[in-house]
Design a protein around this motif. Sequence first.
Motif, PDB file in Angstrom:
ATOM      1  N   ASN A   1       0.600  -1.295   0.140  1.00  0.00           N
ATOM      2  CA  ASN A   1      -0.197  -0.071   0.095  1.00  0.00           C
ATOM      3  C   ASN A   1       0.481   1.465   0.047  1.00  0.00           C
ATOM      4  O   ASN A   1       1.576   1.765   0.938  1.00  0.00           O
ATOM      5  N   VAL A   2       0.694   2.203  -0.650  1.00  0.00           N
ATOM      6  CA  VAL A   2       1.601   3.125  -0.984  1.00  0.00           C
ATOM      7  C   VAL A   2       0.332   4.364  -0.795  1.00  0.00           C
ATOM      8  O   VAL A   2      -0.759   4.804  -1.524  1.00  0.00           O
ATOM      9  N   LEU A   3       1.515   5.807  -0.408  1.00  0.00           N
ATOM     10  CA  LEU A   3       0.500   7.150  -0.329  1.00  0.00           C
ATOM     11  C   LEU A   3       1.819   7.686  -1.279  1.00  0.00           C
ATOM     12  O   LEU A   3       2.724   8.042  -1.084  1.00  0.00           O
ATOM     13  N   ILE A   4       1.088   8.728  -1.789  1.00  0.00           N
ATOM     14  CA  ILE A   4       2.586   9.833  -2.784  1.00  0.00           C
ATOM     15  C   ILE A   4       2.073  11.433  -1.032  1.00  0.00           C
ATOM     16  O   ILE A   4       1.571  11.562  -1.447  1.00  0.00           O
ATOM     17  N   GLN A   5       3.416  11.140  -1.603  1.00  0.00           N
ATOM     18  CA  GLN A   5       3.608  12.417  -0.429  1.00  0.00           C
ATOM     19  C   GLN A   5       3.455  13.647  -1.341  1.00  0.00           C
ATOM     20  O   GLN A   5       5.039  14.175  -2.142  1.00  0.00           O
ATOM     21  N   ILE A   6       2.959  14.469  -0.831  1.00  0.00           N
ATOM     22  CA  ILE A   6       2.241  16.101  -1.299  1.00  0.00           C
ATOM     23  C   ILE A   6       3.468  17.095  -0.235  1.00  0.00           C
ATOM     24  O   ILE A   6       3.134  17.420   1.410  1.00  0.00           O
ATOM     25  N   ASN A   7       4.353  17.785  -0.677  1.00  0.00           N
ATOM     26  CA  ASN A   7       4.746  18.976  -0.380  1.00  0.00           C
ATOM     27  C   ASN A   7       4.145  20.042  -0.192  1.00  0.00           C
ATOM     28  O   ASN A   7       3.620  20.749  -1.099  1.00  0.00           O
ATOM     29  N   ILE A   8       3.027  20.441   0.452  1.00  0.00           N
ATOM     30  CA  ILE A   8       1.518  20.916   0.528  1.00  0.00           C
ATOM     31  C   ILE A   8       2.166  22.174   1.210  1.00  0.00           C
ATOM     32  O   ILE A   8       1.585  24.001   0.105  1.00  0.00           O
ATOM     33  N   SER A   9       3.849  22.370   2.088  1.00  0.00           N
ATOM     34  CA  SER A   9       3.917  24.022   2.044  1.00  0.00           C
ATOM     35  C   SER A   9       4.752  24.316   1.459  1.00  0.00           C
ATOM     36  O   SER A   9       5.493  25.089   2.028  1.00  0.00           O
TER      37      SER A   9
END
Length: 237
Positions: free
Chosen positions: A124-132
């Motif tokens: 199971n993978v999540l995409i990491q977002i650099n939201i800041s």
Amino acid sequence: MNDIAHNLAQVRDKILSAAARCGRDSEEVTLLAVSKTKPASAIEEAIAAGQRAFGENYVQEGVDKIRYFQEAGHRDLQWHFIGPLQSNKSRLVAEHFDWCHTVDRLKIATRLSEQRPADKPPLNVLIQINISDEQSKSGIPLASLDALAAEIVELPGIQLRGLMAIPAPETEYERQFAVARQMAVAFAELKTRYPTVDTLSLGMSDDMDAAIAAGSTMVRIGTAIFGARDYTKNKGN
């Protein structure tokens, strides 16, 4: 009740209250206990208190713990890798962990897919977002999400489950919520395209309330459960 069991009960109560305030069911929010740098004995206390999902930031430390608890007969635990992942450590994550929260480039996703053992379910993978938009943090900008997601869902050894972010620290709730809502909107849009997407990993001790109000489905809590960390033991991991 020991300290860790007491702390876990308090964190669960906070999740319950945060969910109730925004009209959500607390069952929609998974508590991920961040056990990095903590000994197996501390994790054992959390397991005794009913905790089953654990997050690790350091690959080798996490693998050692996974092996330890498997040998001890704990087959029902979920192990999440939540730290930055270097290419040379991807095989260990693919072979041992259940989740990886920090996929931010196709190269890593491809390696995880190719290195996932055939006798295990997809990672199971999540995409990491650099939201800041912080230079010091991993993750991709939201503008790059659609392209990366479309590539990841084609890989057989992994399964796209959603998004993860570590927003920059904010003291004001309104600002925390505004950033969390950006993630929640992107998550909702991703869900409409991919049926496997169901997880938004967002929120830690200081911004958990805002993250839950915005729509987070998984909060990552460490110090509030296990106490302060000693990072001197983990150099080189």
